[in-house]
Scaffold this motif. Structure first.
Motif, PDB file in Angstrom:
ATOM      1  N   VAL A   1       9.866  17.046  16.498  1.00 21.76           N
ATOM      2  CA  VAL A   1      10.234  16.950  15.086  1.00 21.76           C
ATOM      3  C   VAL A   1      11.062  15.698  14.836  1.00 21.76           C
ATOM      4  O   VAL A   1      10.888  15.010  13.822  1.00 21.76           O
ATOM      5  N   ASP A   2      11.980  15.378  15.748  1.00 22.67           N
ATOM      6  CA  ASP A   2      12.782  14.163  15.613  1.00 22.67           C
ATOM      7  C   ASP A   2      11.890  12.929  15.554  1.00 22.67           C
ATOM      8  O   ASP A   2      12.081  12.033  14.723  1.00 22.67           O
ATOM      9  N   PHE A   3      10.924  12.879  16.463  1.00 21.67           N
ATOM     10  CA  PHE A   3      10.027  11.726  16.533  1.00 21.67           C
ATOM     11  C   PHE A   3       9.241  11.577  15.233  1.00 21.67           C
ATOM     12  O   PHE A   3       9.134  10.474  14.676  1.00 21.67           O
ATOM     13  N   VAL A   4       8.695  12.672  14.739  1.00 23.78           N
ATOM     14  CA  VAL A   4       7.901  12.631  13.512  1.00 23.78           C
ATOM     15  C   VAL A   4       8.778  12.265  12.318  1.00 23.78           C
ATOM     16  O   VAL A   4       8.398  11.429  11.481  1.00 23.78           O
ATOM     17  N   ALA A   5       9.966  12.873  12.214  1.00 22.16           N
ATOM     18  CA  ALA A   5      10.853  12.603  11.079  1.00 22.16           C
ATOM     19  C   ALA A   5      11.284  11.140  11.051  1.00 22.16           C
ATOM     20  O   ALA A   5      11.332  10.509   9.989  1.00 22.16           O
ATOM     21  N   GLU A   6      11.601  10.593  12.220  1.00 20.85           N
ATOM     22  CA  GLU A   6      11.993   9.182  12.288  1.00 20.85           C
ATOM     23  C   GLU A   6      10.825   8.287  11.873  1.00 20.85           C
ATOM     24  O   GLU A   6      11.014   7.282  11.181  1.00 20.85           O
ATOM     25  N   GLY A   7       9.618   8.640  12.298  1.00 21.46           N
ATOM     26  CA  GLY A   7       8.450   7.856  11.921  1.00 21.46           C
ATOM     27  C   GLY A   7       8.188   7.902  10.426  1.00 21.46           C
ATOM     28  O   GLY A   7       7.860   6.884   9.808  1.00 21.46           O
ATOM     29  N   ILE A   8       8.338   9.099   9.822  1.00 24.76           N
ATOM     30  CA  ILE A   8       8.136   9.234   8.386  1.00 24.76           C
ATOM     31  C   ILE A   8       9.169   8.424   7.613  1.00 24.76           C
ATOM     32  O   ILE A   8       8.846   7.728   6.647  1.00 24.76           O
ATOM     33  N   THR A   9      10.429   8.505   8.043  1.00 26.90           N
ATOM     34  CA  THR A   9      11.491   7.756   7.361  1.00 26.90           C
ATOM     35  C   THR A   9      11.239   6.258   7.448  1.00 26.90           C
ATOM     36  O   THR A   9      11.358   5.526   6.454  1.00 26.90           O
ATOM     37  N   ARG A  10      10.872   5.782   8.647  1.00 23.17           N
ATOM     38  CA  ARG A  10      10.600   4.360   8.830  1.00 23.17           C
ATOM     39  C   ARG A  10       9.413   3.906   7.966  1.00 23.17           C
ATOM     40  O   ARG A  10       9.468   2.861   7.305  1.00 23.17           O
ATOM     41  N   ALA A  11       8.350   4.701   7.949  1.00 29.28           N
ATOM     42  CA  ALA A  11       7.174   4.350   7.152  1.00 29.28           C
ATOM     43  C   ALA A  11       7.491   4.350   5.661  1.00 29.28           C
ATOM     44  O   ALA A  11       7.021   3.474   4.919  1.00 29.28           O
ATOM     45  N   ALA A  12       8.291   5.324   5.212  1.00 30.32           N
ATOM     46  CA  ALA A  12       8.652   5.390   3.797  1.00 30.32           C
ATOM     47  C   ALA A  12       9.481   4.175   3.387  1.00 30.32           C
ATOM     48  O   ALA A  12       9.271   3.596   2.315  1.00 30.32           O
ATOM     49  N   GLU A  13      10.422   3.775   4.243  1.00 26.78           N
ATOM     50  CA  GLU A  13      11.246   2.599   3.946  1.00 26.78           C
ATOM     51  C   GLU A  13      10.383   1.344   3.876  1.00 26.78           C
ATOM     52  O   GLU A  13      10.542   0.511   2.976  1.00 26.78           O
ATOM     53  N   GLN A  14       9.466   1.196   4.833  1.00 23.94           N
ATOM     54  CA  GLN A  14       8.596   0.026   4.851  1.00 23.94           C
ATOM     55  C   GLN A  14       7.677   0.013   3.644  1.00 23.94           C
ATOM     56  O   GLN A  14       7.478  -1.029   3.002  1.00 23.94           O
ATOM     57  N   ALA A  15       7.094   1.168   3.323  1.00 22.84           N
ATOM     58  CA  ALA A  15       6.184   1.240   2.178  1.00 22.84           C
ATOM     59  C   ALA A  15       6.912   0.929   0.882  1.00 22.84           C
ATOM     60  O   ALA A  15       6.392   0.205   0.026  1.00 22.84           O
ATOM     61  N   ARG A  16       8.131   1.455   0.762  1.00 21.17           N
ATOM     62  CA  ARG A  16       8.901   1.188  -0.457  1.00 21.17           C
ATOM     63  C   ARG A  16       9.199  -0.301  -0.596  1.00 21.17           C
ATOM     64  O   ARG A  16       9.060  -0.875  -1.684  1.00 21.17           O
ATOM     65  N   GLU A  17       9.585  -0.927   0.504  1.00 24.21           N
ATOM     66  CA  GLU A  17       9.898  -2.355   0.457  1.00 24.21           C
ATOM     67  C   GLU A  17       8.666  -3.183   0.135  1.00 24.21           C
ATOM     68  O   GLU A  17       8.703  -4.069  -0.730  1.00 24.21           O
ATOM     69  N   VAL A  18       7.555  -2.882   0.796  1.00 28.09           N
ATOM     70  CA  VAL A  18       6.330  -3.661   0.590  1.00 28.09           C
ATOM     71  C   VAL A  18       5.789  -3.462  -0.824  1.00 28.09           C
ATOM     72  O   VAL A  18       5.470  -4.424  -1.521  1.00 28.09           O
ATOM     73  N   LEU A  19       5.681  -2.203  -1.264  1.00 28.06           N
ATOM     74  CA  LEU A  19       5.082  -1.925  -2.567  1.00 28.06           C
ATOM     75  C   LEU A  19       5.957  -2.424  -3.707  1.00 28.06           C
ATOM     76  O   LEU A  19       5.454  -2.974  -4.687  1.00 28.06           O
ATOM     77  N   HIS A  20       7.270  -2.249  -3.595  1.00 27.25           N
ATOM     78  CA  HIS A  20       8.161  -2.728  -4.649  1.00 27.25           C
ATOM     79  C   HIS A  20       8.174  -4.249  -4.694  1.00 27.25           C
ATOM     80  O   HIS A  20       8.202  -4.847  -5.757  1.00 27.25           O
ATOM     81  N   THR A  21       8.145  -4.874  -3.505  1.00 22.14           N
ATOM     82  CA  THR A  21       8.102  -6.335  -3.470  1.00 22.14           C
ATOM     83  C   THR A  21       6.812  -6.843  -4.086  1.00 22.14           C
ATOM     84  O   THR A  21       6.796  -7.811  -4.848  1.00 22.14           O
ATOM     85  N   LYS A  22       5.692  -6.174  -3.778  1.00 25.44           N
ATOM     86  CA  LYS A  22       4.406  -6.576  -4.326  1.00 25.44           C
ATOM     87  C   LYS A  22       4.391  -6.441  -5.833  1.00 25.44           C
ATOM     88  O   LYS A  22       3.888  -7.298  -6.549  1.00 25.44           O
ATOM     89  N   ALA A  23       5.000  -5.349  -6.335  1.00 24.88           N
ATOM     90  CA  ALA A  23       5.040  -5.139  -7.779  1.00 24.88           C
ATOM     91  C   ALA A  23       5.861  -6.215  -8.458  1.00 24.88           C
ATOM     92  O   ALA A  23       5.487  -6.757  -9.492  1.00 24.88           O
ATOM     93  N   ARG A  24       7.003  -6.555  -7.836  1.00 26.22           N
ATOM     94  CA  ARG A  24       7.850  -7.597  -8.427  1.00 26.22           C
ATOM     95  C   ARG A  24       7.151  -8.944  -8.384  1.00 26.22           C
ATOM     96  O   ARG A  24       7.208  -9.725  -9.334  1.00 26.22           O
TER      97      ARG A  24
END
Length: 261
Positions: free
Chosen positions: A213-236
């Protein structure tokens, strides 16, 4: 691919397929229907273990009758952007069924679908009551649950009315909240290791759960942070590019100024 509503014979075939343990996709293939049609039909009529063809058929007839009787006052507004009202309704039912299949209660699924498919991305409680044709208490309970799960947010409009909304950041917050919930599960599993005794089979099982569960949760958090940065940057960036390429006031004025010289 045939269109139109399911017939009573098709519903009987669905019931037989469920009794035989067939997957929705296989039942749909035998009926020459989309899998989403069969999934929606089953989920809105008791689920795979309680589906009854005759009850489902009568329930559909009652819903159709209610729609015909529920004529709004005055002329009905034309669908926005030239959309097909029936196609939109079918899509909303499919999306609601999908959310229900993922464990979200029916009313919460209906509210979330309504918000997702609204152009504004936000509605007041009274607007949700009107659109979904349910009681204010039902909407109040649904939005309270969705907000507690981080699936929707709220804001006040210019008239000081509370509006419930969904946007990209709300989905990010929901994903992070889910990852935190998983992290709590991992922590609880590790506490069990100490209670049950390190080195015992039960403790080893809980430790493996915690690690997974730790491994999966860390992966989800990392992916969400990356997706937010990439998508928001792309939108801007897209917005900035549009501003630069579009003739602004200053850019349009410069050639005219030069011409007068």
């Amino acid at each position: 691919m045939p269109g139109g509503r399911l017939t009573q014979q098709e519903r009987q075939q669905i019931a037989l397929g469920l009794a035989d343990g067939l997957a929705y996709a296989e039942i749909a293939r035998r009926l020459d229907r989309p899998t989403s049609t069969v999934t929606r039909e089953v989920m809105r009529n008791g689920g795979p273990t309680a589906y009854r063809a005759d009850l489902a058929h009568h329930a559909t007839e009652r819903r159709t009758h209610r729609r015909r009787q529920a004529t709004p006052r005055g002329a009905a507004p034309a669908p926005a952007h030239g959309r097909d009202a029936d196609a939109v309704r079918e899509y909303e039912e499919m999306f609601t069924t999908l959310l229900m299949g993922q464990g979200l209660p029916k009313m919460m699924s209906r509210v979330l679908t309504c918000l997702y498919t609204t152009d504004a991305g936000s509605l007041t409680a009274s607007e949700l009551v009107q659109r979904l044709e349910v009681s204010p208490a039902s909407v109040s309970k649904a939005v309270a649950f969705l907000e507690s799960q981080g699936l929707i947010g709220r804001e006040r409009d210019e008239r000081r009315r509370e509006r419930y909304l969904v946007d990209d950041d709300v989905f990010y917050q929901s994903t992070i909240a889910s990852a935190r919930s998983s992290a709590q599960l991992a922590e609880a599993a590790r506490q069990g290791v100490g209670v049950l005794g390190s080195g015992t089979p039960a403790a080893a099982r809980l430790e493996n759960i915690a690690r997974f569960v730790d491994f999966v949760a860390e992966g989800i958090t990392r992916a969400a942070e990356q997706a937010r940065e990439v998508l928001h940057t792309k939108a801007r960036t897209s917005a900035d590019d549009a501003t630069e390429t579009a003739p602004g006031r200053g850019e349009a004025a410069a050639p005219r100024e030069h011409g007068r010289r």
